[in-house]
Design an enzyme around this catalytic site. Structure first.
Site, PDB file in Angstrom:
ATOM      1  N   ARG A  78     -11.883   6.493   9.649  1.00  0.00           N
ATOM      2  CA  ARG A  78     -11.355   5.131   9.681  1.00  0.00           C
ATOM      3  C   ARG A  78     -12.384   4.119   9.189  1.00  0.00           C
ATOM      4  O   ARG A  78     -12.055   3.173   8.463  1.00  0.00           O
ATOM      5  CB  ARG A  78     -10.920   4.794  11.109  1.00  0.00           C
ATOM      6  CG  ARG A  78     -10.444   3.374  11.301  1.00  0.00           C
ATOM      7  CD  ARG A  78      -9.229   3.070  10.469  1.00  0.00           C
ATOM      8  NE  ARG A  78      -8.614   1.798  10.845  1.00  0.00           N
ATOM      9  CZ  ARG A  78      -7.550   1.285  10.264  1.00  0.00           C
ATOM     10  NH1 ARG A  78      -6.970   1.938   9.269  1.00  0.00           N
ATOM     11  NH2 ARG A  78      -7.050   0.148  10.667  1.00  0.00           N
TER      12      ARG A  78
ATOM     13  N   SER B 222       0.841  -1.194   0.000  1.00  0.00           N
ATOM     14  CA  SER B 222       0.000   0.000   0.000  1.00  0.00           C
ATOM     15  C   SER B 222       0.885   1.256   0.000  1.00  0.00           C
ATOM     16  O   SER B 222       1.751   1.374  -0.860  1.00  0.00           O
ATOM     17  CB  SER B 222      -0.928  -0.042   1.213  1.00  0.00           C
ATOM     18  OG  SER B 222      -2.008   0.830   1.038  1.00  0.00           O
TER      19      SER B 222
ATOM     20  N   HIS C  63      -7.827  -5.413  -0.392  1.00  0.00           N
ATOM     21  CA  HIS C  63      -6.530  -4.754  -0.250  1.00  0.00           C
ATOM     22  C   HIS C  63      -5.757  -5.278   0.960  1.00  0.00           C
ATOM     23  O   HIS C  63      -4.540  -5.420   0.915  1.00  0.00           O
ATOM     24  CB  HIS C  63      -6.781  -3.248  -0.113  1.00  0.00           C
ATOM     25  CG  HIS C  63      -5.540  -2.437   0.003  1.00  0.00           C
ATOM     26  ND1 HIS C  63      -4.575  -2.408  -0.979  1.00  0.00           N
ATOM     27  CD2 HIS C  63      -5.086  -1.606   0.988  1.00  0.00           C
ATOM     28  CE1 HIS C  63      -3.596  -1.596  -0.607  1.00  0.00           C
ATOM     29  NE2 HIS C  63      -3.868  -1.103   0.576  1.00  0.00           N
ATOM     30  N   ASP C  64      -6.454  -5.555   2.048  1.00  0.00           N
ATOM     31  CA  ASP C  64      -5.797  -5.999   3.281  1.00  0.00           C
ATOM     32  C   ASP C  64      -5.112  -7.362   3.153  1.00  0.00           C
ATOM     33  O   ASP C  64      -4.423  -7.784   4.078  1.00  0.00           O
ATOM     34  CB  ASP C  64      -6.806  -6.061   4.436  1.00  0.00           C
ATOM     35  CG  ASP C  64      -6.763  -4.798   5.282  1.00  0.00           C
ATOM     36  OD1 ASP C  64      -5.919  -3.929   4.994  1.00  0.00           O
ATOM     37  OD2 ASP C  64      -7.574  -4.682   6.219  1.00  0.00           O
TER      38      ASP C  64
ATOM     39  N   ASP D  91      -8.338  -6.830  -4.806  1.00  0.00           N
ATOM     40  CA  ASP D  91      -7.994  -5.494  -4.297  1.00  0.00           C
ATOM     41  C   ASP D  91      -8.569  -4.439  -5.244  1.00  0.00           C
ATOM     42  O   ASP D  91      -8.095  -4.275  -6.362  1.00  0.00           O
ATOM     43  CB  ASP D  91      -6.461  -5.373  -4.227  1.00  0.00           C
ATOM     44  CG  ASP D  91      -6.003  -4.041  -3.629  1.00  0.00           C
ATOM     45  OD1 ASP D  91      -6.836  -3.141  -3.424  1.00  0.00           O
ATOM     46  OD2 ASP D  91      -4.793  -3.915  -3.365  1.00  0.00           O
TER      47      ASP D  91
END
Lengths: 401, 214
Positions: A238, A168, A367-368, A334
């Site tokens: 967040r 990232s 993405h994680d 992602d």
């Protein structure tokens, strides 16, 4: 918050803030007469960089792996995080016998400038006012972060990096390292990233920033001086961002549309659904460990990231003449940094005949995925690093090559 | 070869015949040169080239499994597609652009061959010869699409969509103005068919390996 800030000396206050944020890290302090030049034209001084290391540097200093953290990461990559008490964010990847094997490599993970875990950032003391910088902190870029890291390596007396690795925003730093310090980077592993931030990603960041700024406790960025904190705004930022790190499939697998501790919907705005409860928890946990202004500054740095723009708009030019070996990794699910953006990097590297590997890892984790135990990712990194060490002729502490 | 990696079941390369064709390719490559292996599978050829000829090798492979296996071995391989990704390489970026047992699986073999000849000073192409007598007999007397040890898949699940014969391939080379520097046909036992007329090579050759230049 100290009742009477003036009673505390600058040095005391700086020490207190740095230690409060970061009880367990090494911190290098660069004095005021060694300012760090910034892309914005300004400079940063004095400068502190907090970092963690794992493993041992070998005799000829050839086994350094530089690990770059993501937007809300920190230097606690593979040790218990002193703020959360939880394992480091890449604990699965870094350690003895793990893909980033601390029995073989010397791993260095610095906190980025602009951060809030001991490196100089908006919550650090502004020498001009003896208060926290807040909104007076200069806008920084990913290249500024990398420039600061290069200074840290200089200070530690290490010239060459065997591999610079990150996901990232960490991947952006990897690409910046490879473009800016070609002679220092033997190999580079940019994961789940892009050579520039997309409009969609800038849009998500702007939503997050506006949420922070809309919180009355943000106080035009001077909340630290007033003993406040824009907790609600930062939590919302967040929550929104967290959704972008996951995939539809992950959310569905994890939560379906299941209700939280109740039999039926309440016809109200409580967290009826598990996914709501989960996001609220994520938001709340985040504000306990992250500074709101750091969030603004670091998201901005990512927004400004565009390597091609610094090279006449041609990405390949950024890597012209590179000898660095690259291993580009993306993930199928992602959608924040889709494979296509990694492929653009690969094509640019192909255009300059760079030595590049590219793997699109099949994962439904979004993405994680780069933070999770993905066997294909682990095998790739382990194999790539071993080959890089072999080609570099690294002699390991145990005598093996 | 010191490394032994099992050939993945879906590979278009059968384990036995591949050795000979790969060794023949390796023989055609000058030591120490820069090589791109298009459709490099699990990296067998790249390993052979690295060990025997000390080449600076790169690869492109479509399958996840192939790429992962290659990168985990430390080979510089990108996940990509011969049909689309060759366009990004500069002219003459490599001494050799190799297409081993892959041309029949591309969507546009003509374009791929053109790209090979553009990015490599030389191109090496190997393919299963569809003019082999076993293939011809199966179609002629069996009345069904040929399946051989070398080409085991059924017509509906094969990745091979553009088969050609040695004769067909020569015609394409001629069409593209490619110069055939070497052409070798191998029979089912991996033996080179030397001093045979073209029609016989096209009949008894199970594999063909071509070294081309522009």
């Amino acid at each position: 918050m100290n009742e009477n800030p003036a009673a505390e000396s600058f040095a005391e206050k700086a020490k207190r803030l740095a230690q409060g944020a970061n009880p367990q890290s090494e911190i290098v302090h660069f004095p005021a007469d060694e300012p760090l030049p910034l892309d914005s034209g300004g400079s940063l001084a004095p400068l502190s960089i907090a970092y963690q290391t794992y493993g041992t540097l070998n005799a000829d200093k050839s086994n350094l792996l530089l690990v770059c953290h993501a937007l809300t990461g920190d230097q606690h990559a593979a040790n218990l995080n002193p703020l959360t008490g939880k394992p480091g964010w890449w604990d699965t990847m870094i350690g003895p016998g793990k893909p980033i094997d601390t029995d073989r490599y010397f791993v260095l993970c610095p906190n980025v400038i602009g951060g809030c875990m001991g490196s100089t950032g908006p919550s650090s003391i502004n020498p001009a006012t003896s208060n926290a910088y807040g909104p007076d902190f200069p806008v920084i870029t990913v290249r500024d972060m990398v420039r600061a890291q290069a200074r840290l390596l200089d200070h530690l007396g290490i010239d060459q990096i065997l591999s610079v690795i990150g996901g990232s925003m960490g991947g952006m730093q990897v690409l910046e390292w490879a473009a800016t310090y070609k002679d220092r980077v033997f190999s580079a592993v940019p994961i789940a990233c892009a050579a520039r931030h997309s409009s969609q990603n800038i849009a998500f960041h702007e939503v997050g920033r506006q949420a922070v700024m809309a919180d009355p406790d943000w106080r035009e960025g001077r909340y630290l001086d007033e003993g406040k904190s824009p907790r609600k705004g930062l939590a919302v930022a967040r929550m929104a961002a967290h959704i972008t790190y996951l995939s539809d499939a992950t959310l569905h697998d994890k939560f379906g549309c299941k209700l939280q501790d109740r039999e039926k919907v309440t016809f109200g705005f409580d967290a009826d659904f598990q996914v709501e409860s989960y996001l609220r928890h994520q938001g709340k946990a985040f504000v306990d460990r992250f500074d709101a202004n750091s969030y603004l500054y670091i998201t901005r740095a990512m927004d400004y990231f565009d390597i091609a723009a610094d090279h006449d708009g041609v990405l390949a030019k950024a890597f012209a003449g590179t000898k660095t070996r690259f291993c580009v990794v993306s993930f199928t699910s992602d959608w924040l940094f889709p494979t296509e953006e990694s492929r653009e990097v690969v094509h640019a590297l192909n255009a300059v005949a760079a030595k590049v590997s590219f793997v699109e890892v099949q994962s439904n984790k979004g993405h994680d995925a780069f933070l999770l135990h993905e066997p294909e990712l682990f095998d790739t990194i382990r194999g790539f690093l071993s080959a890089a060490a072999r080609e570099r002729g690294v002699v390991f502490a145990d005598g093996g090559a | 070869m010191s490394v032994n990696i099992p050939v993945k079941p879906n590979s278009v390369r059968a384990p036995d015949t591949q050795r000979v064709d790969l060794l023949l390719i390796a023989e055609m490559v000058v030591p120490g040169s820069r090589v791109l292996d298009v459709g490099c599978g699990d990296g067998t050829l790249l390993r052979i080239l690295a060990e025997k000829q000390a080449v600076d090798g790169r690869g492109i492979e479509l399958s996840h499994a192939g790429v992962s296996s290659c990168v985990a071995q430390g080979l510089a391989v990108i996940q990509g597609n011969a049909d689309t990704d060759l366009a990004y390489y500069p002219d003459l970026a490599f001494d050799y652009a190799i297409l081993s047992q892959t041309i029949q699986a591309t969507h546009n073999p003509r374009l791929v061959l053109e790209q090979l000849l553009r990015i490599g000073k030389r191109a090496v192409v190997s393919f299963p010869n569809f003019g082999h007598w076993r293939v011809r007999t199966q179609l002629m007397f069996g009345g069904h699409m040929p399946r051989t040890d070398n080409l085991p898949e059924s017509w509906h699940d094969t990745p091979n969509i553009h088969f050609c014969t040695i004769k067909d391939f020569l015609a394409l080379c001629d069409d593209l103005g490619a110069r055939v520097e070497r052409a070798v046909a191998l029979n089912a036992y991996g033996t080179k068919l030397v001093s045979m007329p073209l029609f016989a090579q096209n009949l008894f050759g199970e594999q063909a390996v071509f070294l081309l230049s522009r």
